[in-house]
Write an enzyme that holds these catalytic residues in place. Structure first.
Site, PDB file in Angstrom:
ATOM      1  N   VAL A  11     -13.679 -14.598  -7.706  1.00 39.57           N
ATOM      2  CA  VAL A  11     -14.968 -15.265  -7.516  1.00 39.57           C
ATOM      3  C   VAL A  11     -15.653 -14.790  -6.232  1.00 39.57           C
ATOM      4  CG1 VAL A  11     -16.053 -17.508  -7.015  1.00 39.57           C
ATOM      5  CG2 VAL A  11     -14.428 -17.290  -8.884  1.00 39.57           C
ATOM      6  N   THR A 121     -13.286 -24.456  -7.627  1.00 41.05           N
ATOM      7  CA  THR A 121     -13.296 -25.557  -8.589  1.00 41.05           C
ATOM      8  C   THR A 121     -12.390 -26.674  -8.053  1.00 41.05           C
ATOM      9  OG1 THR A 121     -13.532 -23.936 -10.348  1.00 41.05           O
ATOM     10  CG2 THR A 121     -12.853 -26.160 -11.005  1.00 41.05           C
ATOM     11  N   GLU A 151     -18.656 -22.387  -9.752  1.00 40.75           N
ATOM     12  CA  GLU A 151     -18.868 -21.056 -10.310  1.00 40.75           C
ATOM     13  C   GLU A 151     -18.545 -21.063 -11.804  1.00 40.75           C
ATOM     14  OE1 GLU A 151     -20.213 -18.190  -8.993  1.00 40.75           O
ATOM     15  OE2 GLU A 151     -20.087 -17.852 -11.138  1.00 40.75           O
ATOM     16  N   PHE A 152     -19.392 -20.404 -12.589  1.00 43.93           N
ATOM     17  CA  PHE A 152     -19.173 -20.380 -14.038  1.00 43.93           C
ATOM     18  C   PHE A 152     -18.916 -18.982 -14.578  1.00 43.93           C
ATOM     19  CE2 PHE A 152     -21.641 -24.195 -13.118  1.00 43.93           C
ATOM     20  CZ  PHE A 152     -20.913 -25.167 -13.791  1.00 43.93           C
ATOM     21  N   LYS A 154     -17.249 -15.538 -15.926  1.00 42.66           N
ATOM     22  CA  LYS A 154     -16.066 -15.288 -16.754  1.00 42.66           C
ATOM     23  C   LYS A 154     -15.486 -13.948 -16.346  1.00 42.66           C
ATOM     24  CE  LYS A 154     -18.716 -15.480 -20.495  1.00 42.66           C
ATOM     25  NZ  LYS A 154     -19.996 -15.883 -19.923  1.00 42.66           N
ATOM     26  N   GLU A 155     -14.174 -13.901 -16.117  1.00 42.18           N
ATOM     27  CA  GLU A 155     -13.564 -12.605 -15.809  1.00 42.18           C
ATOM     28  C   GLU A 155     -13.821 -11.671 -16.988  1.00 42.18           C
ATOM     29  OE1 GLU A 155      -9.453 -13.206 -14.697  1.00 42.18           O
ATOM     30  OE2 GLU A 155     -10.060 -14.654 -13.184  1.00 42.18           O
ATOM     31  N   TYR A 254     -12.394 -19.514 -31.881  1.00 43.73           N
ATOM     32  CA  TYR A 254     -11.356 -18.589 -32.338  1.00 43.73           C
ATOM     33  C   TYR A 254      -9.964 -19.174 -32.114  1.00 43.73           C
ATOM     34  CZ  TYR A 254     -15.043 -15.190 -32.799  1.00 43.73           C
ATOM     35  OH  TYR A 254     -16.188 -14.547 -33.191  1.00 43.73           O
ATOM     36  N   GLY A 260      -5.257 -19.605 -21.768  1.00 43.05           N
ATOM     37  CA  GLY A 260      -4.521 -19.324 -20.534  1.00 43.05           C
ATOM     38  C   GLY A 260      -5.512 -19.009 -19.435  1.00 43.05           C
ATOM     39  N   CYS A 263      -8.081 -20.707 -14.995  1.00 39.88           N
ATOM     40  CA  CYS A 263      -8.980 -21.873 -14.944  1.00 39.88           C
ATOM     41  C   CYS A 263      -8.659 -22.981 -15.952  1.00 39.88           C
ATOM     42  CB  CYS A 263     -10.424 -21.413 -15.126  1.00 39.88           C
ATOM     43  SG  CYS A 263     -10.985 -20.400 -13.754  1.00 39.88           S
TER      44      CYS A 263
HETATM   45  N1  LIG Z   1     -11.266 -16.542 -11.595  1.00 38.89           N
HETATM   46  C1  LIG Z   1     -12.212 -17.125 -12.302  1.00 38.89           C
HETATM   47  O1  LIG Z   1     -12.564 -16.685 -13.397  1.00 38.89           O
HETATM   48  C2  LIG Z   1     -12.913 -18.347 -11.767  1.00 38.89           C
HETATM   49  C3  LIG Z   1     -14.116 -18.763 -12.376  1.00 38.89           C
HETATM   50  C4  LIG Z   1     -14.756 -19.901 -11.875  1.00 38.89           C
HETATM   51  C5  LIG Z   1     -14.202 -20.594 -10.817  1.00 38.89           C
HETATM   52  N2  LIG Z   1     -13.031 -20.173 -10.255  1.00 38.89           N
HETATM   53  C6  LIG Z   1     -12.511 -20.913  -9.109  1.00 38.89           C
HETATM   54  O2  LIG Z   1     -12.787 -20.189  -7.922  1.00 38.89           O
HETATM   55  C7  LIG Z   1     -11.747 -20.382  -6.959  1.00 38.89           C
HETATM   56  C8  LIG Z   1     -11.184 -19.046  -6.537  1.00 38.89           C
HETATM   57  O3  LIG Z   1     -10.611 -18.433  -7.680  1.00 38.89           O
HETATM   58  P1  LIG Z   1     -10.270 -16.885  -7.722  1.00 38.89           P
HETATM   59  O4  LIG Z   1      -9.875 -16.581  -9.127  1.00 38.89           O
HETATM   60  O5  LIG Z   1     -11.374 -16.103  -7.096  1.00 38.89           O
HETATM   61  O6  LIG Z   1      -8.972 -16.842  -6.773  1.00 38.89           O
HETATM   62  P2  LIG Z   1      -8.218 -15.559  -6.217  1.00 38.89           P
HETATM   63  O7  LIG Z   1      -6.809 -15.954  -6.100  1.00 38.89           O
HETATM   64  O8  LIG Z   1      -8.572 -14.352  -7.024  1.00 38.89           O
HETATM   65  O9  LIG Z   1      -8.841 -15.338  -4.749  1.00 38.89           O
HETATM   66  C9  LIG Z   1      -8.735 -16.252  -3.723  1.00 38.89           C
HETATM   67  C10 LIG Z   1      -8.667 -15.515  -2.401  1.00 38.89           C
HETATM   68  O10 LIG Z   1      -8.683 -16.478  -1.344  1.00 38.89           O
HETATM   69  C11 LIG Z   1      -7.851 -16.003  -0.295  1.00 38.89           C
HETATM   70  N3  LIG Z   1      -7.496 -17.123   0.579  1.00 38.89           N
HETATM   71  C12 LIG Z   1      -6.577 -18.092   0.400  1.00 38.89           C
HETATM   72  N4  LIG Z   1      -6.595 -18.947   1.415  1.00 38.89           N
HETATM   73  C13 LIG Z   1      -7.550 -18.539   2.273  1.00 38.89           C
HETATM   74  C14 LIG Z   1      -8.051 -19.011   3.510  1.00 38.89           C
HETATM   75  N5  LIG Z   1      -7.573 -20.124   4.073  1.00 38.89           N
HETATM   76  N6  LIG Z   1      -9.037 -18.330   4.125  1.00 38.89           N
HETATM   77  C15 LIG Z   1      -9.521 -17.206   3.578  1.00 38.89           C
HETATM   78  N7  LIG Z   1      -9.102 -16.701   2.398  1.00 38.89           N
HETATM   79  C16 LIG Z   1      -8.120 -17.361   1.746  1.00 38.89           C
HETATM   80  C17 LIG Z   1      -6.694 -15.349  -1.013  1.00 38.89           C
HETATM   81  O11 LIG Z   1      -6.015 -14.432  -0.187  1.00 38.89           O
HETATM   82  C18 LIG Z   1      -7.410 -14.677  -2.199  1.00 38.89           C
HETATM   83  O12 LIG Z   1      -7.774 -13.346  -1.894  1.00 38.89           O
HETATM   84  C19 LIG Z   1     -10.730 -21.310  -7.615  1.00 38.89           C
HETATM   85  O13 LIG Z   1     -11.011 -22.618  -7.276  1.00 38.89           O
HETATM   86  C20 LIG Z   1     -10.997 -21.100  -9.097  1.00 38.89           C
HETATM   87  O14 LIG Z   1     -10.624 -22.199  -9.875  1.00 38.89           O
HETATM   88  C21 LIG Z   1     -12.376 -19.062 -10.701  1.00 38.89           C
END
Ligand SMILES: NC(=O)c1ccc[n+]([C@@H]2O[C@H](COP(=O)([O-])OP(=O)(O)OC[C@H]3O[C@@H](n4cnc5c(N)ncnc54)[C@H](O)[C@@H]3O)[C@@H](O)[C@H]2O)c1
Length: 446
Positions: A11, A121, A151-152, A154-155, A254, A260, A263
């Site tokens: 994100v 989230t 954030e919405f 999608k990977e 689907y 999985g 999220c």
């Molecule tokens: N991945 C998705 O598709 C997606 C979509 C929408 C929302 N989200 C939400 O967004 C948030 C982040 O998800 P993500 O998939 O990007 O996670 P991620 O694990 O890919 O990245 C998180 C990053 O934060 C860093 N980090 C951890 N603690 C930290 C700190 N104290 N200071 C600075 N950096 C720090 C980690 O090293 C890591 O690089 C989550 O809450 C997730 O639920 C994710």
């Protein structure tokens, strides 16, 4: 505008690159030094189509910077986004420790008024907790606002989703913060206004409700697929039949091997926990979760049953096509493939694994498991195997020339965990999908 993003993951990095592309000056911070060093050298830590080009372009244009220093990030920004992990705790609740740690670190470096935006989230009430944390650690007299901006994206289509969002949800408790957020997102909403301003709690709830709704549709279809199997209906036909109703629509209908990713599982769990904590029994969400747990076992059960009449699964070789939780990502977090691979390997099967992108991440998760052979293509995985199981619907698996592949196989079974193929295309296989009638070869020869 000068913006910093705390957490440079899926994100954080995508958001940073898109904000920079629109002309903002963005500093990305992460506590992972290796990640930041790599980014300085143009090495992108995740696979996301289009991200590498976007990051490199904006580094070159001096709009995108990387640091491990909170002092540098906070000094060089007026608005600070938090995009750090919010994983599940053991009891299913959302672990806010990363978010609150980030909030504390920001507060300790603040020397001017700022807006802190939570993009992670997190449950309803998190902005209040961030506010308390910052208040406890800033120099007295400094003012700040805390905003919710879930954030919405999608990977796999993250750049598109971020550049052309369906909506931008912003939860605020001050008009000043709302005005700044509108300014940040103005370049993303030029053709029509997609910004929804609301109170912070409703914004936080919107994200959980959206993910819970999508997870519900998946579990609903998985349940329908199981009933289809029992009564002899074809879920592919049923899906089209119901999707054509505009009140229902075609997306997220689907059936498969269970949802999985990083999220849906954790966010539905956190919402169930939040409900219970507030004396509300989440009957539907509990069922959504239960159906999903069961669905991750369905393909393994089909494979075991198939080999029951063929001397059992022990010692049989299964080619696994696709490992990531969905196509176009290297993300293996909560991927149903992991459950299936562990179950099959425990039952004595030999697994020949292939994924176009997620192999490295998969190896880290599965390194202690027996009987796993890592392959370099779908054809190599199929070589000498008794069956193929398709677990992720990567595009490159869509138009396979099966004849030469089948010639190298020992057996002739195809387990389609994503209903990617029509049974009539798979006439030379024993074809077993999800919620569709099995197609078993006469005399079982190919
Ligand atoms: N991945 C998705 O598709 C997606 C979509 C929408 C929302 N989200 C939400 O967004 C948030 C982040 O998800 P993500 O998939 O990007 O996670 P991620 O694990 O890919 O990245 C998180 C990053 O934060 C860093 N980090 C951890 N603690 C930290 C700190 N104290 N200071 C600075 N950096 C720090 C980690 O090293 C890591 O690089 C989550 O809450 C997730 O639920 C994710």
């Amino acid at each position: 505008m000068q913006i910093s993003i705390i957490g440079t993951g899926y994100v954080g990095l995508v958001t940073a690159a898109c904000l920079a592309e629109m002309g903002h000056t963005v500093t990305c911070l992460d506590i992972d030094e290796k990640k930041i060093n790599n980014l300085h050298e143009g090495i992108i830590p995740i696979y996301e189509p289009g991200l590498s080009e976007l990051v490199k372009r904006n580094i070159k244009a001096n709009r995108l910077f990387f640091t491990t220093s909170y002092t540098y990030a906070v000094e060089n920004s007026d608005v600070c986004f938090i995009a750090v992990p919010t994983p599940s705790s053991e009891d299913g609740s959302c672990d806010l420790s990363y978010v609150l740690k980030a909030a504390k670190s920001i507060a300790e470096c603040m020397t001017k008024p700022m807006i802190i935006v939570n993009k992670s989230t997190a449950p309803v009430g998190t902005c209040d907790k961030i506010e308390e944390k910052i208040q406890a650690h800033i120099k007295s007299g400094l003012t700040f606002d805390v905003v919710s901006n879930p954030e919405f994206l999608k990977e796999g289509s993250a750049i598109h989703d971020c550049m052309k969002p369906d909506r931008i949800v912003i939860g605020v408790n001050s008009e000043k913060a709302a005005a700044v957020m509108k300014k940040i997102y103005a370049p993303f909403t030029l053709n029509h206004d997609r910004i929804l301003i609301m109170d912070r709690k409703s914004s936080e709830m919107t994200k959980y409700a959206a993910n819970a709704m999508l997870a519900t549709r998946i579990s609903f279809m998985n349940e329908i697929s199981r009933i289809c199997e029992k009564v002899g209906a074809d879920v592919n036909e049923v899906r089209k039949g119901i999707g054509s109703d505009t009140r229902i629509g075609y997306s997220f209908l689907y059936p498969g091997i269970g949802y999985g990713g990083s999220c849906f599982p954790k966010d539905t769990d956190a919402l169930r926990f939040l409900a219970k904590e507030n004396e509300c029994t989440p009957l539907l969400l509990d069922a959504v979760h239960a159906v999903n747990v069961q669905q991750k076992k369905v393909l393994t059960e089909k494979i075991v049953k198939y080999f029951d009449t063929k001397g059992g699964l022990k010692g049989k070789t299964i080619a696994i096509w696709g490992l990531s939780f969905k196509p176009d990502t290297d993300d293996m977090r909560e991927a149903p493939s992991v459950t299936i691979i562990k179950d099959l390997s425990e039952k004595g099967a030999i697994l020949r694994l292939y994924d176009p992108i997620a192999m490295d991440n998969a190896k880290k998760l599965l390194e202690n498991h027996q009987n796993l052979i890592w392959c370099t293509s779908e054809a190599e995985a199929a070589k000498g195997s008794d069956a193929i199981a398709l677990l992720t619907e990567w595009k490159q698996f869509r138009l396979i020339n099966f004849k030469p592949i089948q010639d190298t196989m020992k057996g002739s079974a195809f387990f389609d965990g994503r209903n990617q193929y029509k049974p009539e295309e798979m006439k030379n296989f024993d074809y077993i999908g999800i919620g569709v009638p099995d197609h078993i070869l006469e005399n079982d020869i190919h």
